[in-house]
Design an enzyme around this catalytic site. Structure first.
Site, short mmCIF file in Angstrom:
data_model
loop_
_atom_site.label_atom_id
_atom_site.label_comp_id
_atom_site.label_asym_id
_atom_site.label_seq_id
_atom_site.Cartn_x
_atom_site.Cartn_y
_atom_site.Cartn_z
N LYS A 202 -125.42 -42.27 -33.99
CA LYS A 202 -124.97 -40.89 -33.72
C LYS A 202 -124.23 -40.90 -32.38
O LYS A 202 -124.78 -40.52 -31.35
CB LYS A 202 -126.17 -39.94 -33.73
CG LYS A 202 -125.80 -38.50 -34.02
CD LYS A 202 -127.01 -37.72 -34.48
CE LYS A 202 -126.77 -36.22 -34.50
NZ LYS A 202 -125.72 -35.78 -35.42
N1 PLP Z 1 -124.56 -37.06 -41.12
C1 PLP Z 1 -123.91 -36.69 -40.01
C2 PLP Z 1 -122.57 -37.25 -39.76
C3 PLP Z 1 -124.51 -35.79 -39.10
O1 PLP Z 1 -123.87 -35.41 -38.00
C4 PLP Z 1 -125.78 -35.27 -39.39
C5 PLP Z 1 -126.44 -34.33 -38.47
O2 PLP Z 1 -127.12 -34.67 -37.58
C6 PLP Z 1 -126.44 -35.70 -40.56
C7 PLP Z 1 -125.79 -36.58 -41.40
C8 PLP Z 1 -127.80 -35.22 -40.89
O3 PLP Z 1 -128.77 -35.79 -40.07
P1 PLP Z 1 -130.12 -35.02 -39.72
O4 PLP Z 1 -130.70 -34.61 -41.03
O5 PLP Z 1 -130.96 -36.03 -39.04
O6 PLP Z 1 -129.76 -33.87 -38.88
C1 COI Z 2 -126.79 -31.74 -36.51
O1 COI Z 2 -127.02 -31.30 -37.64
O2 COI Z 2 -127.66 -31.77 -35.64
C2 COI Z 2 -125.49 -32.28 -36.14
O3 COI Z 2 -125.40 -32.99 -35.19
C3 COI Z 2 -124.32 -31.93 -36.94
C4 COI Z 2 -123.31 -31.06 -36.30
C5 COI Z 2 -122.51 -30.47 -37.43
C6 COI Z 2 -123.80 -29.99 -35.40
#
Ligand code: PLP
Ligand code: COI
Length: 363
Positions: A202
């Protein structure tokens, strides 16, 4: 301080905390990521000292030397998580240990100093404790937490920085999307990640690289972009800021496998909740042409996006250069999507039992 199990945060209360009436006005309709709380957390790192000087300070700007490493070589990572405040006034986090672990793995991929998991969680706890009045309680509302780390060594040579800043800021939020179902643009031009790249980390750079595709999506009246694989441009990966699931015949969930995508914590929870409800869950490659064909045949009944910001959001259509692929009636929650969302939100907000120990009460 590295390796300690307790961290002594120095707390400086803001002398300019927002007046209650003004804060309440923001909490009534916070939007997403527009307003920030009164405080922030900062922890410093130096290669010789390890992590040091953990502190909670008034929210405010940073001052950086123009030669600061992150400004040139983009050594930056972040997390996204939410704090919820329930009617009994308890503060809860959803799987903060999973965010801590992913933050550590992102740091390793970007050659940054890993933050110990217990320091990560304690930093978040410190901020939600001091700014708990900023956690909105309305439906769909929460306090979005943004832990992040930047390389702040001052040096123009290309090498991993010797110094880092780990910070946490917080923003009261409502729904990420304004409508019920989202329309998704399938990018046939840009890819997000390639094998051996940083897709599973990330890091801010992944998002910068996706912005043009997101702008293309907006130009086609879509809310989000769906990326395909970089090699063949046919295998579905994920969306700009969320993972994607397809629902077949009301009883099977299919989602792309890990590798070049972000290992979403919501994705992981959805798979567990679906299996518990008797659904078959498959992590396997899905080609975009198969998606179009399966929607046309009626086998693919629902699709949804999931992530911390998006929670679980139904997808109404996939749009692409060749046309529009509308799912269901294009606008509403399918039954599987709706049931999974209800189950997830019930656990996150503390209204349902939590058999997996996903929810941590922190205040
Ligand atoms: N994929 C991307 C590119 C994201 O930015 C996010 C958000 O954080 C997710 C997937 C989903 O991850 P999570 O469920 O841990 O928020
Ligand atoms: C999240 O879901 O936390 C992300 O980082 C995604 C973004 C679209 C805010």
């Amino acid at each position: 301080m590295s390796g300690d199990t307790t961290y002594d945060f120095k707390v400086t209360h803001s002398a300019k905390a927002m007046p209650t009436a003004q804060r309440e006005a923001i909490l009534a309709d916070p939007g997403f990521g527009k307003a920030f709380t009164d405080h922030m957390v900062i922890v410093d790192y130096n290669v010789d000292k390890g992590w040091y000087n953990p502190r909670v300070v008034p929210y405010g700007p940073l001052s950086l030397d123009p030669a600061t490493s992150v400004l040139h070589y983009a050594q930056e990572i972040f997390e996204g998580m939410k704090a919820y405040r329930s009617s009994d006034n308890k503060v809860r986090l959803f799987r903060p240990d999973a965010n801590a672990q992913r933050f550590r793995l992102s740091a390793e991929r970007m050659a940054m100093a890993p933050v110990p998991d217990d320091l990560f969680v304690e930093a978040v706890r410190q901020l939600v404790t001091i700014d708990r009045d900023w956690i909105p309680t309305g439906e769909g509302q929460s306090l979005y937490l943004r832990p992040f780390m930047i390389a702040n060594g001052v040096y123009l040579g290309v090498k991993p920085s010797s110094d880092y800043l780990f910070m946490v800021i917080a923003s009261p939020v409502g729904s990420y999307f304004s409508g019920k179902a989202v329309n998704v643009w399938v990018s046939e031009t840009y890819s997000r990640a390639a094998t051996g790249g940083t897709g599973a980390a990330k890091c801010g750079g992944n998002y910068a690289a996706g912005l043009l595709a997101q702008a293309e999506a907006s130009a086609h009246a879509c809310d989000q972009v769906l990326f395909l694989d970089a090699a063949e441009r046919r295998w579905v990966e994920e969306m700009g800021g969320m993972n994607v699931f397809f629902v077949y015949d009301h009883n099977t969930l299919v989602t792309p496998p890990l590798g070049t995508i972000l290992p979403g914590i919501t994705r992981d929870a959805v798979m567990t909740l679906a299996r518990e409800r008797g659904l078959e869950v498959r992590e396997e490659p899905v080609s975009i042409e198969q998606v179009y064909a399966d929607v046309a045949s009626g086998a693919l009944r629902e699709a949804f996006a999931c992530g911390t910001a998006a929670v679980i959001t139904p997808i109404g259509s996939f749009r692409h250069q060749g046309g529009v692929c509308t799912i269901g009636d294009g606008g509403s929650n399918g039954p599987v999507t709706g049931a999974l969302r209800e189950a997830l939100v019930g656990i996150q907000r503390g209204t349902d039992s939590d058999p997996h120990g996903w929810v941590w009460q922190v205040g």
